[in-house]
Enzyme design. Sequence first.
Site: not given
Length: 478
Positions: A249-251
Amino acid sequence: MRLRFAPSPTGYLHVGGARTALYNWLLARQSGGSFILRIEDTDLSRSTEEAIEAILRDLRWLGLEWDEGPDAGGDHWPYRQTGRMALYHDAARRLLEGGHAYRCFCSPEELKERRERALQEGRAPMYDRRCLSLAEEEVRRLAKKGRPYALRFKVPEGETVVRDAIRGEITFHNREIEDFVLLRSDGTPTYNLAVVVDDVEMRVSHVVRGDDHLSNTPKQLLLYRALGAEAPAFAHLPMIVGQDGKPLSKRHGDVSVGHYRETGFLPEAMVNFLALLGWSLDDSTTIIDRETLVAGFSLERVTSKPAVWDTDKLYWLNSQYIMAHGDGELAEAVAPFLAREGLIAEDDGEALDKLRRAAPLIRERIKVLSDAVPLLAFLFREVETEAEARELLRGEENREVLREAGKRLLELELFDTGSIESLLRAMAEEMGLKPRKAFQPIRVALTGSKISPPLFESMELLGREKCLQRIARALDQG
Ligand code: GLU
């Protein structure tokens, strides 16, 4: 084989989606079959035209051309679900008439309340089939009164077996599958209905998609059966996770294909990298060109284990592809990045020629194409000396180097790399300076930075006039 990629255009093309598209494309190309692009835009509140355009652009950038699709035509037009509503309603009607579906008048509030109660009491929050037992008369009465209703699928008893090319056989107990909605009360179809109707109508032979859809597959198999249609073969691709094992994910960093395009990854490197997210050619080969991928790809070699995203590997692969680029190819590839920064014009032939000559100087120094911008900017604009490099233009010794270099370069007969090098080396020796000590002020004067491509080559590219001007200017400023 007829394969499809069926994105929901609610945002950019995610790298996971791109891998799905790639695997479908590879199988279609390998088998001489068809690759279909279908836009699943029935969620009107979240689908946008910009997202569709971005998805098309990024798929094209990756070189994953489709044979049938919204802008390519084909026998199953249109390739956007919003244009196919009549098909879904027709299928819904057949399911209702065949006793495979029923009307559900429960309101969203009622459903929510019952779901919460079930959760509190530790039961599975499944639809309680209340409306399944409504008498026909009652159904007619409510419908006549204009009470909104959804259409639900009546899940039969028994078991549903998914035969997956990657995961093998998975058995689902139908009692654990809720009577899922086919048409919402506003008449829009749900994903499960639309996808099955389309896959049947488009004669899709193989459904290859992310394993986040695995739980939908038994529902879809039930629908195929109820519609009297043959189900396609299924393959669910392993999840992509970050180094920490959590879903990518964006993390973990950037997950949009567009980001990688804009940063200057080469589509060939990206395709190579995506192909290896869950698949391998053998146990050792990492650099695999497109042709070899098409010839060698197989679902048998796709693992069911999560695939770990490794950004370092992507950078490494990209630099390998950059190193394999010829001068002209590399010049063409970096030109748009310099143009984006306003350093050159879009189709400036002279600039392209200069870039071709500069290619050998940067090929091994850049990992992504945008790295070329700071390295080559000095060739196309006047330099602004970086703060941490200014000291190199000050002090008597540095200034003496610049003065001396200016004088000698003016007299140099042939202004080419070899002559410049001999001249400056001789100068350093006569001045009793280490070469590095003598060359740094010149580098800073010419490029504005302590870091640049090799100095003598850069000087030849820059040309005598510019070199002399910049040295003079540095002396003025220093
Ligand atoms: N529109 C669905 C998605 O984007 C497609 C799933 C499928 O391939 O069936 O996840």
